[in-house]
Design a protein around this motif. Structure first.
Motif, mmCIF file in Angstrom:
data_model
loop_
_atom_site.group_PDB
_atom_site.id
_atom_site.type_symbol
_atom_site.label_atom_id
_atom_site.label_comp_id
_atom_site.label_asym_id
_atom_site.label_seq_id
_atom_site.Cartn_x
_atom_site.Cartn_y
_atom_site.Cartn_z
ATOM 1 N N HIS A 165 0.834 -1.207 0.000
ATOM 2 C CA HIS A 165 0.000 0.000 0.000
ATOM 3 C C HIS A 165 0.870 1.258 0.000
ATOM 4 C CE1 HIS A 165 -2.620 2.939 2.315
ATOM 5 N NE2 HIS A 165 -3.426 2.612 1.305
ATOM 6 N N ALA A 166 1.938 1.239 0.775
ATOM 7 C CA ALA A 166 2.851 2.390 0.817
ATOM 8 C C ALA A 166 3.548 2.579 -0.522
ATOM 9 C CB ALA A 166 3.868 2.197 1.936
ATOM 10 N N ARG A 167 3.952 1.466 -1.156
ATOM 11 C CA ARG A 167 4.634 1.565 -2.458
ATOM 12 C C ARG A 167 3.703 2.133 -3.532
ATOM 13 N NH1 ARG A 167 6.637 -3.570 -0.937
ATOM 14 N NH2 ARG A 167 5.307 -4.654 -2.448
ATOM 15 N N LYS A 168 2.395 1.946 -3.345
ATOM 16 C CA LYS A 168 1.414 2.463 -4.308
ATOM 17 C C LYS A 168 0.984 3.891 -3.988
ATOM 18 C CE LYS A 168 0.832 -1.209 -6.976
ATOM 19 N NZ LYS A 168 0.791 -1.245 -8.444
ATOM 20 N N GLY A 169 1.607 4.513 -2.998
ATOM 21 C CA GLY A 169 1.304 5.903 -2.683
ATOM 22 C C GLY A 169 0.154 6.095 -1.716
ATOM 23 N N HIS A 170 -0.158 5.092 -0.882
ATOM 24 C CA HIS A 170 -1.217 5.169 0.124
ATOM 25 C C HIS A 170 -2.590 5.524 -0.470
ATOM 26 C CE1 HIS A 170 1.511 4.753 3.578
ATOM 27 N NE2 HIS A 170 2.355 5.492 2.873
ATOM 28 N N PRO A 171 -3.079 4.766 -1.441
ATOM 29 C CA PRO A 171 -4.421 5.050 -1.975
ATOM 30 C C PRO A 171 -5.486 4.850 -0.905
ATOM 31 C CG PRO A 171 -3.654 2.899 -2.711
ATOM 32 C CD PRO A 171 -2.482 3.562 -2.050
#
Length: 293
Positions: A165-171
């Motif tokens: 989730h963090a790698r995806k920018g916290h959507p």
């Protein structure tokens, strides 16, 4: 004969009359050392018993669904007690359970009758407290170490999802469920809401507070459904689903997030560790698929 004076009640784990005293939401019950005929009164208790390797002799089914959640097949109990809201107590009595598991929220009014049939252990509620309920029922079934190991595995999976989730920018993740007459936005005090919080996932502002759910009846409020990722389930859609009518309205174009349909059977009706594990598998797949626009 000398008079035996009990200065204090036995603590949890001590035996009394060949059973184990267990405190719970409705008081205290003396449960069998090894229950063999367990009956459960909701899908959460069914999920939890099966997760611990115990197949109940009977369980209730969700209202309007009329069958046990498909994700639990083929390990389903041989007898149905009817719907959760109105369990068939006569049938339950005939089955001669030696332990009954349920909750004060669902069946507190029936506790005097149920505890007269067999030792009965109730959690306070259902939903957000599923992990604590799991440990309570594990103690009733004398399988607490198994429950602790399962919860530890769930937390490890949560950590992997949080990193993704963090790698995806916290959507932000929006939890939407369509009923026949309204649409619900699930908050922190629901099963899935608490699971997302357990994993540290971000929610839209419209769903960031406490409580169980928000109810919407008009597509005019459709912006409240929005998030970077919109997770949509439908309850008994063959009996009607309001969101399907909303999709035909002009308001639907206001949604900017990416929509993913999820299985209502375990996202909303499961309320236990087996359901949680399947939800986490879906979340990992969905977040991995998501790309910021």
């Amino acid at each position: 004969m000398p008079l035996l004076v009990l200065l204090h009640p036995p603590a949890w784990g001590e035996t009394a009359a060949g059973c184990r005293l267990l405190p719970h939401a409705m008081g205290e019950s003396c449960v069998p050392a090894q229950p063999r005929r367990v009956a459960v009164l909701d899908t959460g208790e069914l999920d939890m018993a099966l997760a611990l390797g115990v197949t109940p002799i009977a369980a209730t089914t969700p209202y309007q669904v009329g069958q046990f959640p498909a994700y639990l097949a083929p390990a389903v109990p041989p007898a149905s007690l009817g719907v959760v809201q109105e369990p068939d107590l006569e049938r339950l009595l005939q089955l001669q359970p030696d332990l009954i598991l349920g909750s004060r929220l669902r069946h507190g009014r029936l506790y005097p009758l149920l505890s007269g049939m067999a030792p009965t252990v109730f959690s306070e509620s259902v939903g957000a407290g599923w992990a604590e309920n799991f440990l309570l029922f594990a103690r009733a079934l004398d399988r607490e170490p198994q429950a602790e190991r399962r919860l530890a595995a769930i937390d490890a999976h949560c950590r992997r999802i949080a990193a993704l989730h963090a790698r995806k920018g916290h959507p932000t993740l929006s939890l939407v469920r369509s009923m026949q007459t309204h649409v619900r936005l699930y908050l922190r005090d629901s099963f899935v809401g608490s699971l997302l919080a357990r994993c540290g996932l971000d929610r839209p502002a419209s769903q960031a507070g406490g409580g169980f759910a928000r109810q919407l009846a008009s597509p005019r409020h459709i912006a409240a459904l929005d998030g970077d990722i919109i997770l949509l389930s439908e309850y008994a859609p063959e009996k009607g689903s309001l969101i399907r009518r909303w999709r035909d309205s002009a308001f639907w174009s206001l949604l900017g997030g990416r929509l993913y349909e999820v299985d209502d059977g375990y996202w909303m009706l499961g309320i236990g560790p087996l359901a949680a594990e399947k939800v986490l598998m879906d979340l990992e797949r969905i977040i991995d698929d998501y790309s910021p626009r």
